[in-house]
Write an enzyme that holds these catalytic residues in place. Sequence first.
Site, PDB file in Angstrom:
ATOM      1  N   LYS A   2      56.726  46.000  42.769  1.00 32.80           N
ATOM      2  CA  LYS A   2      56.940  46.225  41.127  1.00 32.80           C
ATOM      3  C   LYS A   2      55.673  47.141  40.891  1.00 32.80           C
ATOM      4  CE  LYS A   2      55.991  45.485  37.327  1.00 32.80           C
ATOM      5  NZ  LYS A   2      55.610  46.584  36.711  1.00 32.80           N
TER       6      LYS A   2
ATOM      7  N   GLU B 251      43.068  41.382  43.612  1.00 36.32           N
ATOM      8  CA  GLU B 251      42.120  42.005  43.468  1.00 36.32           C
ATOM      9  C   GLU B 251      42.075  42.553  41.970  1.00 36.32           C
ATOM     10  OE1 GLU B 251      41.648  45.918  45.281  1.00 36.32           O
ATOM     11  OE2 GLU B 251      40.533  46.408  43.547  1.00 36.32           O
TER      12      GLU B 251
ATOM     13  N   CYS C  56      38.614  49.907  39.847  1.00 32.47           N
ATOM     14  CA  CYS C  56      38.144  48.473  39.610  1.00 32.47           C
ATOM     15  C   CYS C  56      36.832  48.233  39.947  1.00 32.47           C
ATOM     16  CB  CYS C  56      39.162  47.527  40.201  1.00 32.47           C
ATOM     17  SG  CYS C  56      39.797  47.965  41.885  1.00 32.47           S
TER      18      CYS C  56
ATOM     19  N   GLU D 279      35.194  45.111  31.003  1.00 30.94           N
ATOM     20  CA  GLU D 279      35.711  46.196  31.668  1.00 30.94           C
ATOM     21  C   GLU D 279      36.461  47.107  30.613  1.00 30.94           C
ATOM     22  OE1 GLU D 279      38.954  45.690  34.559  1.00 30.94           O
ATOM     23  OE2 GLU D 279      37.848  46.427  35.913  1.00 30.94           O
TER      24      GLU D 279
HETATM   25  P1  ADP Z   1      46.819  47.043  32.705  1.00 33.12           P
HETATM   26  O1  ADP Z   1      46.745  46.156  31.717  1.00 33.12           O
HETATM   27  O2  ADP Z   1      45.737  47.885  32.996  1.00 33.12           O
HETATM   28  O3  ADP Z   1      47.861  48.066  32.722  1.00 33.12           O
HETATM   29  P2  ADP Z   1      47.925  44.941  34.393  1.00 33.12           P
HETATM   30  O4  ADP Z   1      47.147  43.938  34.990  1.00 33.12           O
HETATM   31  O5  ADP Z   1      48.775  44.285  33.231  1.00 33.12           O
HETATM   32  O6  ADP Z   1      46.849  46.021  34.109  1.00 33.12           O
HETATM   33  O7  ADP Z   1      48.996  45.515  35.349  1.00 33.12           O
HETATM   34  C1  ADP Z   1      49.144  45.759  36.798  1.00 33.12           C
HETATM   35  C2  ADP Z   1      50.612  45.290  37.330  1.00 33.12           C
HETATM   36  O8  ADP Z   1      50.767  43.869  36.802  1.00 33.12           O
HETATM   37  C3  ADP Z   1      51.488  46.156  36.543  1.00 33.12           C
HETATM   38  O9  ADP Z   1      52.388  46.787  37.648  1.00 33.12           O
HETATM   39  C4  ADP Z   1      52.313  45.262  35.441  1.00 33.12           C
HETATM   40  O10 ADP Z   1      53.552  45.972  35.150  1.00 33.12           O
HETATM   41  C5  ADP Z   1      51.879  43.911  36.200  1.00 33.12           C
HETATM   42  N1  ADP Z   1      52.010  43.072  34.970  1.00 33.12           N
HETATM   43  C6  ADP Z   1      51.615  43.026  33.869  1.00 33.12           C
HETATM   44  N2  ADP Z   1      51.858  41.831  33.255  1.00 33.12           N
HETATM   45  C7  ADP Z   1      52.280  41.127  34.266  1.00 33.12           C
HETATM   46  C8  ADP Z   1      52.498  39.515  33.936  1.00 33.12           C
HETATM   47  N3  ADP Z   1      52.418  38.741  33.270  1.00 33.12           N
HETATM   48  N4  ADP Z   1      53.271  39.169  35.457  1.00 33.12           N
HETATM   49  C9  ADP Z   1      53.628  39.869  36.426  1.00 33.12           C
HETATM   50  N5  ADP Z   1      53.083  41.240  36.498  1.00 33.12           N
HETATM   51  C10 ADP Z   1      52.571  41.590  35.271  1.00 33.12           C
END
Ligand code: ADP
Length: 497
Positions: free
Chosen positions: A191, A266, A300, A400
């Site tokens: 994903k 991570e 990160c 961050e």
């Molecule tokens: P940012 O806020 O910097 O975009 P995220 O941690 O939200 O960082 O995003 C990292 C990845 O996690 C992306 O692929 C995002 O689509 C996915 N993601 C965001 N929210 C969720 C969630 N609730 N469950 C699983 N994956 C998620």
Amino acid sequence: MTSAHRIITPESVLPGAAPCGHIIRGKTVPAASGKTFSTVNPANGREIARLAEGSAEDVDRAVAAARAAFAGPWSRWTPTQRQALLGRVAALVDERFEELALLETLDMGAPLTRTRMLKEPIRQMIMFFAAQALNVKGETLQSSLPLSVQAMTFKAPVGVVAGIIPWNGPLISQWWVLGGVLATGCTAVMKPAEDASLSVLRIVELLHEAGMPEGVVNVVTGFGHVAGEALARHSGVDRVAFTGSTETGRKIIQASAVGMKKLQLELGGKSPDIVFADADLDKAVPGAAMGVFNNSGQVCYAGTRLFVQRSIQHEFVERLKAFTATVKVGDGLDPTVQLGPLISQKQLDRVTGYVGDAPSEGARLVAGGQRPGGDLANGFFFTPTIFADVSNSMRIAQEEIFGPVISVIPFDDADDALRMANDIDYGLGGAVWTRDVSTMFKMVNGIRSGTVWVNCYGAVDPAVGFGGIKNSGYGVKGGAEHLDLYLYRKAVYINLG
Ligand code: ADP
């Protein structure tokens, strides 16, 4: 025709007008709902592709494909065959690298000067995992059972791995998941982040071209709170490898309770970079600056809390400012640009918010602090920024930001530096610049983080591995332990009597 003979242009590498689909069972398929969403070039805000908007139904299909592939002919591939597959895809990635680098630049904004440089690190990473395919070991064990019973352990692939990855460098970061999956004989559903999915779709196409059986790696594009959430929770997924924010990491931990999935996480960081008065400042100034500004601060382990010994503070800040003035920001297609835009309007708003609030807490703006105008006004650009007179308790020092923002924090001696360096919820990276061996060891031993650099910043090698502690997550990427996420241990007792 090899890429050496092809004319490579943005138009030739982008997917074109038709929406991109998910990749499930080796086929490109639209979302079950038929919905699509837009992805833009962060350098100008223009749409570059439409992507399938994944839902729980798409995730179900992709997980079913991965489960079927795990039980299918793929399970009879020998480690040597999987190693050869990794070798073939490494060759394809090498051959198409110019196109891949350009696609990544258009999709997530990092300049060509950066994405082109990833060629060798990516090759090394794939070859590291290719070697790991033949490095899976069980044991024969002495036991208290009768001599006729031989006890041993096997290592077996766990099954379906969910790879949920961020937008700050998917061309390389996807290999942390793909490498482990292919080396061990697992299967995967990837994903990618909604803001940067194109290089993941393209690499999975190349894996099929290299001979990977259908269903071994599937891709569902879409939003985190829908497709990501459904994938992390899915009972057909055995493991989750996640890189992203600490906040989302917590949600993944909760979702992983379904099926007791093991995790590799991570997460965020707010790493200390400590410069002592005896350091070689010719190296420390650019090293510390680029330890934050690289990838426009969207790394990160960026060393965003820059501790500088008080006696050199004034000189250091002046030199940092002078260096920062030489860093070229712009559209990454320009081969002289060093820093591209931030990934999105959301990220730009976040960085602008932190920078705007910092002076009210007492931080002094020394450089940057605004969006560039002119040709760059339509992109999500932010100029490299330095704050001096920061204290470790200010928000810009504790949270961050994920943008090109340095907080310079003065310290008096090694104990003072260590106390502040560790006064943080994160534990991903950290560095020390000094010529003194005892200072160096004191810092190496004292900094509580998964990686410490000495007189350099940001080196990461797949054979060495990388991970965090505290709110930066757990589980190692790379190194000998990496494959443990993709394997489980099976005790076997054989009665020979
Ligand atoms: P940012 O806020 O910097 O975009 P995220 O941690 O939200 O960082 O995003 C990292 C990845 O996690 C992306 O692929 C995002 O689509 C996915 N993601 C965001 N929210 C969720 C969630 N609730 N469950 C699983 N994956 C998620």
